[in-house]
Write a protein that holds these residues in place. Structure first.
Motif, short mmCIF file in Angstrom:
data_model
loop_
_atom_site.label_atom_id
_atom_site.label_comp_id
_atom_site.label_asym_id
_atom_site.label_seq_id
_atom_site.Cartn_x
_atom_site.Cartn_y
_atom_site.Cartn_z
N GLU A 98 0.86 -1.18 0.00
CA GLU A 98 0.00 0.00 0.00
C GLU A 98 0.90 1.24 0.00
O GLU A 98 1.88 1.30 0.73
CB GLU A 98 -0.89 -0.04 1.24
CG GLU A 98 -2.15 0.79 1.13
CD GLU A 98 -1.88 2.26 1.38
OE1 GLU A 98 -2.43 3.08 0.63
OE2 GLU A 98 -1.12 2.57 2.32
N ARG A 99 0.59 2.23 -0.83
CA ARG A 99 1.54 3.29 -1.14
C ARG A 99 1.60 4.42 -0.12
O ARG A 99 2.46 5.29 -0.23
CB ARG A 99 1.24 3.87 -2.53
CG ARG A 99 1.67 2.93 -3.65
CD ARG A 99 1.45 3.50 -5.03
NE ARG A 99 2.11 2.68 -6.03
CZ ARG A 99 3.35 2.89 -6.48
NH1 ARG A 99 4.04 3.92 -6.02
NH2 ARG A 99 3.88 2.10 -7.39
N VAL A 100 0.71 4.45 0.84
CA VAL A 100 0.76 5.48 1.88
C VAL A 100 1.33 4.92 3.18
O VAL A 100 2.28 5.45 3.76
CB VAL A 100 -0.63 6.09 2.12
CG1 VAL A 100 -0.59 7.10 3.27
CG2 VAL A 100 -1.14 6.77 0.84
N SER A 101 0.77 3.79 3.61
CA SER A 101 1.22 3.17 4.87
C SER A 101 2.42 2.26 4.68
O SER A 101 3.09 1.92 5.65
CB SER A 101 0.08 2.36 5.48
OG SER A 101 -0.23 1.25 4.64
N ASN A 129 12.86 2.71 -2.48
CA ASN A 129 11.94 2.47 -3.58
C ASN A 129 10.52 2.78 -3.14
O ASN A 129 10.19 2.62 -1.96
CB ASN A 129 11.98 1.00 -4.03
CG ASN A 129 13.34 0.55 -4.47
OD1 ASN A 129 13.78 0.86 -5.57
ND2 ASN A 129 14.03 -0.19 -3.62
N PRO A 130 9.65 3.18 -4.06
CA PRO A 130 8.25 3.35 -3.68
C PRO A 130 7.57 2.00 -3.49
O PRO A 130 7.95 1.00 -4.10
CB PRO A 130 7.66 4.09 -4.89
CG PRO A 130 8.55 3.76 -6.03
CD PRO A 130 9.93 3.57 -5.45
N HIS A 175 16.92 8.26 -2.57
CA HIS A 175 16.82 9.61 -3.14
C HIS A 175 16.02 10.45 -2.15
O HIS A 175 15.13 9.93 -1.46
CB HIS A 175 16.12 9.55 -4.50
CG HIS A 175 16.11 10.85 -5.24
ND1 HIS A 175 15.08 11.75 -5.13
CD2 HIS A 175 17.02 11.40 -6.08
CE1 HIS A 175 15.34 12.81 -5.87
NE2 HIS A 175 16.52 12.62 -6.46
N SER A 176 16.31 11.74 -2.12
CA SER A 176 15.65 12.61 -1.15
C SER A 176 14.14 12.62 -1.32
O SER A 176 13.40 12.83 -0.35
CB SER A 176 16.21 14.03 -1.26
OG SER A 176 16.09 14.52 -2.59
N SER A 177 13.64 12.36 -2.53
CA SER A 177 12.19 12.33 -2.75
C SER A 177 11.51 11.19 -2.00
O SER A 177 10.29 11.22 -1.79
CB SER A 177 11.89 12.24 -4.24
OG SER A 177 12.34 11.00 -4.78
N LEU A 178 12.28 10.19 -1.60
CA LEU A 178 11.74 9.05 -0.87
C LEU A 178 11.97 9.14 0.63
O LEU A 178 11.51 8.28 1.39
CB LEU A 178 12.38 7.76 -1.39
CG LEU A 178 12.07 7.40 -2.85
CD1 LEU A 178 13.07 6.38 -3.36
CD2 LEU A 178 10.65 6.87 -2.98
N ALA A 217 19.19 6.55 -9.42
CA ALA A 217 18.32 6.38 -8.26
C ALA A 217 16.86 6.28 -8.69
O ALA A 217 16.42 6.98 -9.60
CB ALA A 217 18.49 7.54 -7.30
N MET A 218 16.11 5.42 -8.03
CA MET A 218 14.66 5.42 -8.16
C MET A 218 14.14 6.63 -7.38
O MET A 218 14.64 6.95 -6.30
CB MET A 218 14.08 4.14 -7.56
CG MET A 218 12.58 4.03 -7.62
SD MET A 218 12.00 3.43 -9.20
CE MET A 218 12.56 1.72 -9.15
N THR A 219 13.17 7.34 -7.91
CA THR A 219 12.59 8.49 -7.23
C THR A 219 11.12 8.26 -6.94
O THR A 219 10.49 7.35 -7.50
CB THR A 219 12.73 9.77 -8.08
OG1 THR A 219 11.96 9.60 -9.29
CG2 THR A 219 14.19 10.03 -8.44
N ALA A 220 10.55 9.11 -6.08
CA ALA A 220 9.14 8.96 -5.72
C ALA A 220 8.23 9.20 -6.92
O ALA A 220 7.13 8.64 -6.99
CB ALA A 220 8.80 9.92 -4.59
N HIS A 221 8.67 10.02 -7.87
CA HIS A 221 7.82 10.32 -9.02
C HIS A 221 8.09 9.38 -10.20
O HIS A 221 7.51 9.54 -11.28
CB HIS A 221 8.02 11.78 -9.47
CG HIS A 221 9.45 12.20 -9.63
ND1 HIS A 221 10.23 11.80 -10.69
CD2 HIS A 221 10.23 12.98 -8.84
CE1 HIS A 221 11.44 12.32 -10.56
NE2 HIS A 221 11.47 13.04 -9.45
N GLY A 222 8.95 8.38 -9.99
CA GLY A 222 9.14 7.35 -10.99
C GLY A 222 10.18 7.62 -12.05
O GLY A 222 10.47 6.75 -12.86
#
Length: 376
Positions: free
Chosen positions: A32-35, A70-71, A111-114, A136-141
């Motif tokens: 689940e992408r939030v929790s 990773n997301p 990555h800082s986005s994660l 790097a993998m980022t939160a925005h893909g």
């Protein structure tokens, strides 16, 4: 020769395995992408791959929000994540299987986005991962170059150890049979082990003994929670994943393996060098040593080996005594009934790399069973 086979029983700590075909820990990014809690879909996936007396090592799970790279990777640091994992464990136990959870901190492979509040990833030293093909993998893909991480302060290392201790406690609360410490593939614990990524001058850097200190202290923390017989460790000597690589691995890994051997752990788990980095691309590194053959003389306990095995080479490795069990990754993705296929000589379904990471049921729970009557 050991005279064992892939389908002879094996005692692993307090557990008696009925076969030696292990499911390797596999990042799939379907939490689940939030929790970041496992979902019913995850329980279905693991339940499909469980067998009576078989061993599953569940996917690497960050021990803290700062350990994420990773997301949608499931964590093991919140009550909601523990509850999600309990569904997974129950699904595996319902089919008579055993399941350990791999505990993970990615360190600079992030990555800082994660990261919480957009902070820089942490590492032993402010040394970035470099290389044109390493992004790097980022939160925005969108893949981006790795940032220069922030070096952990000495007092913060105690917090990292405590995060692993709490994660082990949470894994027990979720019902896992044990835990595996992820010390491989260029993630935080290997970053501390290796001289090019660890430039520290405190008690966690410099000598081999100092660089190995964090891994061993984390292992001891997990042992304090679970007992040595329920703790495994994964290493990748001679690996080159995520910017890893030690100029001369033998002194470092000989020291680490001897120290781990003294602790009476459930197992030592190697990623064979020929398959280093297999999560990113198809690889078969040539002219590299065999970790299981090199280090088997230093390890008295159960040895699991992973990376590039097929049915024949797995059987040969166990028969020769080079390993006690073989962990399969990519072929366990596409063959939920992999042990039965190996036992009966049934061809493997090919895997589809495009659906390895993220998404839903496609490429996750929809791979066929040879006998669809076996589907849970």
């Amino acid at each position: 020769m050991s005279h064992a086979s892939l389908f002879s029983p094996l005692q692993v700590g307090p557990y008696r395995l009925q076969h030696r075909v292990v499911m390797a820990p596999l990042t799939r990014m379907r939490a689940e992408r939030v929790s970041f809690a496992p979902r019913d879909l995850n329980a279905e996936y693991y339940g499909q791959r469980a067998t009576a007396g078989g061993l599953i090592i569940a996917e690497a799970s960050p021990v803290a929000a700062t350990g994420r790279g990773n997301p949608a990777t499931p964590g093991i640091y919140s009550d909601q994540q523990v509850e999600g994992w309990r569904k997974v464990v129950d699904a595996v136990h319902a089919r008579g299987g055993f399941i350990f959870l791999q505990l993970w901190h990615v360190g600079r492979v992030s990555h800082s986005s994660l990261q919480p509040d957009g902070a820089l990833p942490v590492a032993p030293s402010a040394v970035p991962i470099t290389g044109e093909d390493l992004l790097a993998m980022t939160a925005h893909g969108k893949p981006e170059p790795y940032e220069t991480p922030r070096a952990l302060e000495t007092h913060e290392i105690a917090e990292v150890i405590d995060a692993f201790r709490i994660a082990a406690r949470n894994a027990v609360a979720a019902g896992f049979d044990g835990v595996e410490i992820h010390g491989a593939n260029g993630y935080l614990l290997e970053q501390f082990l290796q001289s090019h990524s660890n430039l520290r001058t405190d008690r966690y850097g410099g000598s081999i003994a100092n660089r190995a200190r964090l891994l061993l202290e984390i292992v001891d923390a997990a042992v304090g929670v679970c007992g040595a017989e329920r703790v495994g460790v994964r290493l990748s000597p001679y690996g080159v994943a995520n910017g890893s690589g030690e100029p001369d691995p033998m002194p470092l890994y000989s020291h680490v393996i001897r120290a781990l051997d003294e602790r009476g752990l459930a197992w030592l788990h190697f990623i064979e060098p020929r398959s280093s980095g297999a999560g990113r691309a198809e690889v078969n590194h040539q002219n590299v040593p065999s970790a299981m053959k090199l280090f088997r003389p230093l390890w008295r306990g159960v040895l699991i080996s992973a990376g590039g095995f097929d049915a024949a080479s797995a059987e040969a490795a166990v028969a020769a005594g080079h390993a006690d069990a073989i962990a399969f990754g990519r072929y366990f993705i596409s063959n939920p009934d992999l042990p039965a296929r190996i036992r009966h000589g049934i061809p493997f379904t090919p895997y589809q790399r495009a659906t390895f990471y993220g998404g839903g049921a496609a490429g996750y729970t929809d791979y066929p069973f040879h006998d669809e009557g076996q589907r849970p």
